[in-house]
Scaffold this motif. Structure first.
Motif, PDB file in Angstrom:
ATOM      1  N   GLN A 119       0.800  -1.226   0.000  1.00 60.30           N
ATOM      2  CA  GLN A 119       0.000   0.000   0.000  1.00 60.30           C
ATOM      3  C   GLN A 119       0.837   1.282   0.000  1.00 60.30           C
ATOM      4  O   GLN A 119       0.306   2.371  -0.172  1.00 60.30           O
ATOM      5  CB  GLN A 119      -0.944  -0.002   1.210  1.00 60.30           C
ATOM      6  CG  GLN A 119      -1.957  -1.135   1.158  1.00 60.30           C
ATOM      7  CD  GLN A 119      -2.724  -1.110  -0.155  1.00 60.30           C
ATOM      8  OE1 GLN A 119      -3.482  -0.191  -0.436  1.00 60.30           O
ATOM      9  NE2 GLN A 119      -2.508  -2.132  -0.989  1.00 60.30           N
ATOM     10  N   THR A 120       2.126   1.153   0.210  1.00 60.82           N
ATOM     11  CA  THR A 120       2.978   2.354   0.215  1.00 60.82           C
ATOM     12  C   THR A 120       3.919   2.373  -1.002  1.00 60.82           C
ATOM     13  O   THR A 120       4.848   3.166  -1.053  1.00 60.82           O
ATOM     14  CB  THR A 120       3.805   2.422   1.516  1.00 60.82           C
ATOM     15  OG1 THR A 120       4.471   1.176   1.704  1.00 60.82           O
ATOM     16  CG2 THR A 120       2.925   2.695   2.717  1.00 60.82           C
ATOM     17  N   GLN A 121       3.633   1.475  -1.969  1.00 65.09           N
ATOM     18  CA  GLN A 121       4.502   1.408  -3.159  1.00 65.09           C
ATOM     19  C   GLN A 121       4.487   2.709  -3.957  1.00 65.09           C
ATOM     20  O   GLN A 121       5.524   3.192  -4.394  1.00 65.09           O
ATOM     21  CB  GLN A 121       4.021   0.273  -4.075  1.00 65.09           C
ATOM     22  CG  GLN A 121       4.811  -1.000  -3.926  1.00 65.09           C
ATOM     23  CD  GLN A 121       4.410  -2.038  -4.952  1.00 65.09           C
ATOM     24  OE1 GLN A 121       3.229  -2.239  -5.224  1.00 65.09           O
ATOM     25  NE2 GLN A 121       5.387  -2.705  -5.516  1.00 65.09           N
ATOM     26  N   ARG A 122       3.300   3.268  -4.168  1.00 64.97           N
ATOM     27  CA  ARG A 122       3.241   4.516  -4.944  1.00 64.97           C
ATOM     28  C   ARG A 122       3.730   5.698  -4.106  1.00 64.97           C
ATOM     29  O   ARG A 122       4.418   6.581  -4.604  1.00 64.97           O
ATOM     30  CB  ARG A 122       1.812   4.783  -5.432  1.00 64.97           C
ATOM     31  CG  ARG A 122       1.414   3.912  -6.605  1.00 64.97           C
ATOM     32  CD  ARG A 122       0.114   4.374  -7.249  1.00 64.97           C
ATOM     33  NE  ARG A 122      -0.331   3.397  -8.220  1.00 64.97           N
ATOM     34  CZ  ARG A 122       0.132   3.319  -9.475  1.00 64.97           C
ATOM     35  NH1 ARG A 122       1.030   4.184  -9.901  1.00 64.97           N
ATOM     36  NH2 ARG A 122      -0.302   2.394 -10.297  1.00 64.97           N
ATOM     37  N   LEU A 123       3.374   5.686  -2.815  1.00 57.02           N
ATOM     38  CA  LEU A 123       3.787   6.792  -1.936  1.00 57.02           C
ATOM     39  C   LEU A 123       5.313   6.899  -1.901  1.00 57.02           C
ATOM     40  O   LEU A 123       5.868   8.004  -1.977  1.00 57.02           O
ATOM     41  CB  LEU A 123       3.235   6.559  -0.521  1.00 57.02           C
ATOM     42  CG  LEU A 123       3.686   7.561   0.545  1.00 57.02           C
ATOM     43  CD1 LEU A 123       3.253   8.979   0.199  1.00 57.02           C
ATOM     44  CD2 LEU A 123       3.145   7.176   1.931  1.00 57.02           C
TER      45      LEU A 123
END
Lengths: 536, 278
Positions: free
Chosen positions: A233-237
């Motif tokens: 869930q933090t790959q794009r962030l």
């Protein structure tokens, strides 16, 4: 003779007796060495998993068959006492010739007690002669180019160890129980499939009156599953926070970005990470964060849980102890198309940089280093490593070794994207990890919630991150001080050259100047941090 | 039993050795003393700081005193007394022969005492030592390292944006004049860091990363990082040929890097290469 004198005499006699027994054992060991006239190679490790001692023993016997003048002995020490044992043996001058690196062996110990093997790594391994790796430098015959942290010590700029294996994380399942509860349902390929089958396990176990948990959890095994999903869930962030355009920001960059408001506990990616963590944690034993690794394995092996997430290192032990057929599948992360979690995802995380382990180094005081190098050449050759992998059921570390069928599901998944960060911000430091661990029950407990954990983190995460960054800056400073001496010493041994050829001196000053620039940036940012200080 | 006697003999020799050394040191030839100093440096290069410090202590040559002072800085426990003694020795080495090689190294470490050993650091004192080295020994490898340490102090100091730009330009000029490849590399990498971290411009960062790459990156992990950075910045700035070239180098050299998939996607997103005219 008074009673006191008699007691003292008994005490002294016992002491003398112990001394004589110890002396006899030490001298006895020396005479053992010489008893059959063979040169003895002793190597120590802490791998007591099923199949490991057998695999290493087979390599020892194979080597003895090739070299009748040598006897090889393995010494298996329990993991819990290994670090102390290694230190004691090294300091006492009684260490075996070859030692598994990784416990009780920091840079200072490596420099003082272990022999660098850098001079050998650029030459071919003679035991690969006649094969495809015949002319390949020893270093390049390993899947990670010997870049594992115990093979190459970045602070010392020397190779010290040779690896035997590598490790990945997978979900193990009980095939027999699976068939009974889920029929012909195949292993899940998507996150939704995984959650759906967990719900079916709850339903079916209630129907059958047989309490079975979908997943066995513990403070070690639970995060192996939940934190990987959080990281999806933090790959794009993490790419949005990539100020330096490296496509892979450091965890200190993530921490600094947090302190300066580039993301917060209210960011959608962080909240989604918490939500997915809670989704899977509810499939584990309530209160699993209080349990240890052995408890989770016990649940799984006793058929009280259908699945467990663990490392490939546990595979042989599970196979040896389970009276059921084992199955394995990768952690099923959400895809880009997932209706709730897909927006934060780039794609499956790449495991192509999976590091090698089970690394052996040569003790500096050992006799006949050439013989010991020869033994290490033998066990890490393509043939030797294939033997090791076949008997141990562990992944090989050598290039071109085809693992056995039951080991193949553990092979690293190489086509993928850079992973995101987990709730500990990629193990930023003890402060952040403790803050998360201390409050994890607020998120994963049956009465917990995303909001409750997030509210707590709103107060506790910033001071913890700041504390970890301050510790990072301090530790880097200590390292810079040590590097200054090494650089001066290298320069005195061979003065800094003005040409472009990279050498150890050049590598060391590059490493130091890079670390110093990062530290200076952190110190600058901490000085202008708008947040609260740890003391508050 | 012979092994036991052997140990006794070795232990006796070890006990006697320091006495033997001290007896010989007054009259031993220069070459022999130098060999021991070299051995002491070799021990320091292997992180055996205590042993090397003891070895330096047994000699009184300028080089030994330098080694003694440098290794004293990291002896445990760290005390103000040790720091002061190291400073005193380093200063005396400069006063005795101000222009020699030993004096240059001593001045560099005087700067480092103020920069990374004092608590709190005295950065203005450190900067003064480094500036003096740069001014008095241009092109000397240690003076060029001092130029990097000076840039670290000045560029990461909390100053206004205008002041930072002025300082940045000064160090850009300094980088252009460096002759040591490793110093050229490291100062350019530092300038790229500062350009990106303080928002001075992607084009500036790209220029300095390329200069660093040209000077020669030493470590593979750093090489991978620099090629990705150059590829990414060039892509964002529309300099597609540079991006294509550096993405290509990265993909060829780093077959196990987790960034490969993303680099492949970014490479594919570049406009097609211009076909050269026949």
């Amino acid at each position: 003779m008074t009673r006191e004198k008699i007691i003292n005499l008994i005490g002294y006699s016992l002491l003398l007796g112990c001394f004589l027994v110890s002396l006899f054992r030490v001298l006895g060991r020396e005479s053992d060495d010489a008893s059959d006239g063979r040169h003895v190679i002793r190597f120590a490790h802490w791998q007591l998993e099923a199949g490991m001692r057998e695999a290493l023993d087979q390599l020892a016997r194979d080597y003895e068959a090739l070299h009748p003048e040598v006897r090889v002995e393995q010494i298996a020490i329990p993991e819990r006492t290994y670090a102390q044992w290694v230190r004691t043996q090294l300091v006492g001058g009684t260490a075996p010739d070859i030692i598994q690196l990784g416990k009780g062996t920091d840079d200072e110990v490596m420099a003082r007690f272990f022999a660098p093997i850098s001079q050998w790594v650029e030459r071919p391994n003679p035991y690969n002669e006649g094969g495809p790796l015949a002319s390949v430098p020893w270093r390049a015959t390993f899947l990670d180019d010997m870049q594992g942290s115990w093979a190459y010590r970045t602070n010392l700029l020397e190779y010290y160890g040779v690896p035997m294996s590598m490790f990945t994380i997978r979900v193990f399942y009980n095939r027999d129980l699976w068939r009974r509860l889920l029929g012909d349902t195949p292993p899940p390929e998507t996150f939704d499939d995984f959650l759906a089958l967990c719900h079916r396990v709850h339903e079916r176990s209630a129907e059958l009156g047989q309490p079975v948990l979908p997943v066995a959890g513990s403070k070690d095994n639970g995060p192996m599953l939940a934190y990987r999903l959080f990281a999806s869930q933090t790959q794009r962030l993490i790419q949005e926070l990539d100020l330096e355009h490296t496509l892979r920001p450091e965890n200190t960059d993530i921490g600094q970005a947090f302190l300066h408001g580039a993301w917060s506990v209210d960011s959608s990616a962080y909240s989604a990470g918490l939500a997915i963590t809670r989704d899977v944690a509810l499939q584990m034993h309530p209160g699993f964060v209080q349990l240890g690794r052995d408890d989770a394995a016990f649940y799984f092996l006793q058929k009280r849980a259908l699945m467990i997430t663990s490392g490939s290192w546990d595979s042989p032990s599970f196979r040896a102890m389970a009276d059921f057929e084992l199955g394995v599948f990768p952690v099923p992360a959400p895809s880009r198309e997932h209706p709730i979690y897909g927006a934060n995802v780039l794609g499956p995380a790449s495991e192509s940089e999976t590091g090698t382990g089970l690394t052996f180094g040569i003790v500096r005081s050992a006799a006949n280093h050439a013989r010991l190098i020869d033994f290490l050449h033998f066990i890490t050759s393509q043939k030797g490593n294939a033997t090791f992998s076949r008997i141990s059921d562990w992944l090989p570390a050598a290039v071109g070794v085809v693992p056995a069928e039951q080991v193949r599901p553990f092979l690293p998944i190489t086509d993928g994207f850079v992973a995101g960060f987990d709730p500990t911000l990629g193990s930023l430091g003890a402060g952040t990890s403790l803050a998360v661990q201390r409050n994890l029950d607020l998120l994963v407990g049956p009465a917990g919630s995303v909001a409750a954990f997030r509210d707590r983190m709103r107060d506790e995460l910033a001071p913890a991150v700041r504390e970890d960054l301050e510790r990072y800056a301090h530790n880097t400073l200590l390292n810079l001080q040590r590097q200054d001496v090494i650089i001066a010493a290298l320069s005195a041994s061979s003065p800094p050259s003005l040409d472009d050829s990279p050498d150890k001196f050049s590598e060391m000053i590059e490493a130091q100047n890079r670390a110093e620039s990062r530290r200076a940036w952190i110190v600058n940012r901490l000085a202008t941090d708008p947040g609260i200080s740890p003391s508050r | 039993m012979s092994a036991r006697y052997g140990r006794v003999v070795r232990a006796s020799l070890l006990l006697a050795l320091p006495m033997l050394v001290s007896t010989l040191s007054a009259s031993e030839p220069m070459e022999a003393r130098d060999a021991e100093v070299v051995h002491a440096w070799e021990r320091a290069s292997l992180s055996l700081f205590k042993e090397s410090h003891r070895a330096f202590a047994t000699h009184r040559s300028r080089e030994s005193r330098l080694g003694y002072a440098i290794t004293l800085l990291i002896q445990q426990p760290k005390t103000a007394g040790n720091l002061d003694e190291a400073v005193r020795i380093l200063e005396s080495l400069i006063i005795d022969i101000p222009t020699g090689e030993v004096a240059v190294v001593a001045r560099f470490h005087l700067g480092r005492v103020e920069q990374i050993h004092r608590s709190p650091p005295n950065l203005s004192a450190a900067a003064a030592h480094f500036s003096k080295l740069v001014a008095e020994h241009p092109a000397h490898p240690w003076a060029e390292q001092a130029a990097i340490k000076l840039a670290l102090i000045e560029l990461y100091a909390p100053v206004s944006a205008d002041e930072l730009r002025t300082r940045f330009e000064n160090h850009r000029r300094a980088a252009a004049g460096l002759v040591t490849a490793s110093a050229r590399r490291d100062l350019n990498l530092l300038l790229a860091d500062v350009a990106l971290r303080f928002g001075l411009g992607d084009a500036l960062a790209l220029e300095h990363l390329m200069a660093a790459d040209l000077a020669g990156i030493a470590r593979p992990t750093q090489q991978a990082r620099v090629w990705v950075q150059i590829g990414e910045l060039a892509r964002l700035l529309g300099r597609t040929e540079i991006a294509r070239d550096h993405y290509g180098k990265f993909l060829t050299a780093f077959t196990r890097d987790v960034r490969r998939r993303m680099v492949l996607e970014h490479l594919a997103s570049l406009p097609p290469a211009a076909i050269p005219a026949p």
